[in-house]
Design an enzyme around this catalytic site. Structure first.
Site, short mmCIF file in Angstrom:
data_model
loop_
_atom_site.label_atom_id
_atom_site.label_comp_id
_atom_site.label_asym_id
_atom_site.label_seq_id
_atom_site.Cartn_x
_atom_site.Cartn_y
_atom_site.Cartn_z
N THR A 167 10.64 -4.91 -1.24
CA THR A 167 9.41 -4.22 -0.85
C THR A 167 8.49 -4.05 -2.05
O THR A 167 8.96 -4.10 -3.20
CB THR A 167 9.71 -2.83 -0.23
OG1 THR A 167 8.50 -2.20 0.16
CG2 THR A 167 10.44 -1.92 -1.20
N PHE A 226 3.48 9.20 2.10
CA PHE A 226 2.52 8.13 1.83
C PHE A 226 1.91 7.66 3.14
O PHE A 226 2.28 8.14 4.22
CB PHE A 226 3.21 6.97 1.08
CG PHE A 226 4.29 6.29 1.89
CD1 PHE A 226 5.56 6.84 1.99
CD2 PHE A 226 4.03 5.10 2.58
CE1 PHE A 226 6.55 6.23 2.75
CE2 PHE A 226 5.03 4.48 3.33
CZ PHE A 226 6.28 5.05 3.42
N GLY A 227 1.00 6.71 3.02
CA GLY A 227 0.44 6.05 4.20
C GLY A 227 -0.11 7.02 5.23
O GLY A 227 -0.94 7.89 4.91
N TYR A 228 0.36 6.90 6.46
CA TYR A 228 -0.15 7.72 7.56
C TYR A 228 0.51 9.10 7.65
O TYR A 228 0.23 9.85 8.58
CB TYR A 228 0.07 6.98 8.89
CG TYR A 228 -0.70 5.68 9.00
CD1 TYR A 228 -2.07 5.69 9.29
CD2 TYR A 228 -0.09 4.45 8.82
CE1 TYR A 228 -2.79 4.51 9.41
CE2 TYR A 228 -0.80 3.26 8.94
CZ TYR A 228 -2.15 3.30 9.23
OH TYR A 228 -2.87 2.13 9.34
N ASP A 229 1.38 9.42 6.70
CA ASP A 229 2.12 10.70 6.78
C ASP A 229 1.23 11.94 6.99
O ASP A 229 1.59 12.80 7.79
CB ASP A 229 3.01 10.89 5.55
CG ASP A 229 4.29 10.07 5.65
OD1 ASP A 229 4.63 9.64 6.77
OD2 ASP A 229 4.94 9.87 4.62
N ASN A 244 6.76 -1.25 -1.94
CA ASN A 244 6.49 0.16 -1.72
C ASN A 244 7.66 1.04 -2.22
O ASN A 244 8.71 1.10 -1.59
CB ASN A 244 6.27 0.36 -0.22
CG ASN A 244 5.85 1.78 0.13
OD1 ASN A 244 6.17 2.73 -0.58
ND2 ASN A 244 5.15 1.92 1.24
N ASP A 272 9.91 -3.66 8.09
CA ASP A 272 8.51 -3.66 8.51
C ASP A 272 8.30 -2.43 9.37
O ASP A 272 9.04 -2.20 10.33
CB ASP A 272 8.15 -4.95 9.27
CG ASP A 272 6.65 -5.16 9.24
OD1 ASP A 272 6.07 -5.12 8.14
OD2 ASP A 272 6.04 -5.32 10.31
P1 ITT Z 1 6.10 -3.59 2.02
O1 ITT Z 1 5.48 -4.43 3.10
O2 ITT Z 1 5.94 -4.19 0.66
O3 ITT Z 1 7.52 -3.22 2.32
P2 ITT Z 1 4.17 -1.66 3.00
O4 ITT Z 1 3.83 -0.29 2.55
O5 ITT Z 1 3.05 -2.65 3.14
O6 ITT Z 1 5.29 -2.20 1.99
P3 ITT Z 1 4.82 -1.93 5.86
O7 ITT Z 1 4.10 -3.22 6.01
O8 ITT Z 1 6.17 -1.82 6.45
O9 ITT Z 1 5.01 -1.57 4.31
O10 ITT Z 1 3.98 -0.71 6.36
C1 ITT Z 1 2.83 -0.82 7.12
C2 ITT Z 1 1.90 0.33 6.84
O11 ITT Z 1 2.41 1.51 7.46
C3 ITT Z 1 1.66 0.63 5.38
O12 ITT Z 1 0.29 0.85 5.18
C4 ITT Z 1 2.44 1.90 5.12
O13 ITT Z 1 1.78 2.72 4.19
C5 ITT Z 1 2.48 2.55 6.50
N1 ITT Z 1 3.76 3.24 6.64
C6 ITT Z 1 4.98 2.67 6.77
N2 ITT Z 1 5.94 3.60 6.80
C7 ITT Z 1 5.33 4.78 6.68
C8 ITT Z 1 5.76 6.11 6.61
O14 ITT Z 1 7.05 6.43 6.64
N3 ITT Z 1 4.86 7.05 6.47
C9 ITT Z 1 3.55 6.75 6.43
N4 ITT Z 1 3.04 5.55 6.49
C10 ITT Z 1 3.92 4.55 6.61
#
Ligand code: ITT
Length: 184
Positions: free
Chosen positions: A10, A141-144, A12, A66
Site C-alpha cells: 500500500t 484519514f480519508g472519509y473518517d 497508505n 481495496d
Molecule cells: P492504497 O491504494 O495505496 O492501498 P489508498 O488510500 O488509495 O491506498 P484505497 O484505494 O483502498 O486506498 O482507498 C480508497 C479511498 O478511500 C482513499 O481515498 C482512502 O483515503 C479512503 N479510505 C479507505 N479506507 C478508509 C478508512 O478506513 N477511513 C477513511 N477513508 C478511507
C-alpha cells in the site's frame, strides 16, 4: 499457524497502522511493502485488489486492500472511485452533494486479497453507517471525519481513537477474517 509474518502492499501508512494492530492480536507481524498501486476500473473491489496483487512479482506472502465508501442515495458512489473523488471533491464536496439529502446511509467496504504459495485468498469487511452533516474530528484519514458507524455512539471515525475505530471498522473486520484464517 500458516504464517507469522506477511506484507501489506500500500501507499497508505494509516492502513498499515490499523491492520497491524489487528494482526498483532493473532501473533502476526505485518510489514509495510510500499507500492504505488495501479488500479483498474471495476465495480468490484475484490477484482481491483487482485489486479494490484498481480503487479507484485516478489514471492512474499502479501496482502493488498481495496477500500471504498458506498453512499446509498448515490447507488454506491464513490465506491471503487473513492480515492479519485476524495482527491477532487474532498469531504467538503461530499457534504455539498449531500445537502438536502435525507437518506444519509452509507457503508465502507474493505476487500483484501492475500497471496502466498498456496494461491490467492479473499476476505471482506463491511461497516454500515451514515454521512455526517459536518466534518467532525481529525483522527484517522480519508472519509473518517464524515462517516458515523451505526454501532457507535454517534461519533464519526474521525472523532474516535484508532482502537475505537478498530472495534467497528470495515478494515478490522476484513483483517480479523484474514488473521483467523492464517492462524487456523
Ligand atoms: P492504497 O491504494 O495505496 O492501498 P489508498 O488510500 O488509495 O491506498 P484505497 O484505494 O483502498 O486506498 O482507498 C480508497 C479511498 O478511500 C482513499 O481515498 C482512502 O483515503 C479512503 N479510505 C479507505 N479506507 C478508509 C478508512 O478506513 N477511513 C477513511 N477513508 C478511507
Amino acid at each position: 499457524m500458516k504464517k507469522n509474518k506477511i506484507y501489506l502492499g500500500t501507499s497508505n501508512k494509516n492502513k498499515v497502522k490499523e491492520a497491524s494492530a489487528i494482526l498483532e492480536k493473532f501473533g502476526i507481524n505485518l510489514i509495510h511493502y510500499p507500492i504505488e498501486r495501479i488500479e483498474i476500473q471495476s465495480d468490484n473491489l475484490e477484482e481491483i485488489a487482485i489486479f494490484s496483487l498481480k503487479n507484485v512479482h516478489e514471492k512474499i506472502p502479501i496482502v493488498i486492500e481495496d477500500a471504498g465508501l458506498f453512499i446509498n442515495k448515490f447507488k454506491g458512489f464513490p465506491g471503487p472511485y473513492s480515492s479519485y473523488v476524495l482527491e477532487r471533491l474532498g469531504n467538503p464536496g461530499i457534504l455539498k452533494l449531500m445537502e438536502n439529502v435525507e437518506d444519509r446511509t452509507a457503508k465502507y467496504i474493505s476487500a483484501i486479497a492475500y497471496r502466498d504459495e498456496t494461491g490467492i485468498h479473499n476476505f471482506k469487511g463491511i461497516v454500515e453507517g451514515s454521512i455526517a452533516f459536518s466534518i467532525r474530528g481529525s483522527n484517522g484519514f480519508g472519509y473518517d471525519p464524515i462517516f458515523i458507524p451505526k454501532e457507535g455512539k454517534d461519533q464519526t471515525f474521525g472523532e474516535m481513537s484508532e482502537q475505537e475505530k478498530n472495534l467497528l471498522s470495515h478494515r478490522s473486520r476484513a483483517f480479523i477474517a484474514l488473521g483467523k484464517w492464517l492462524t487456523e
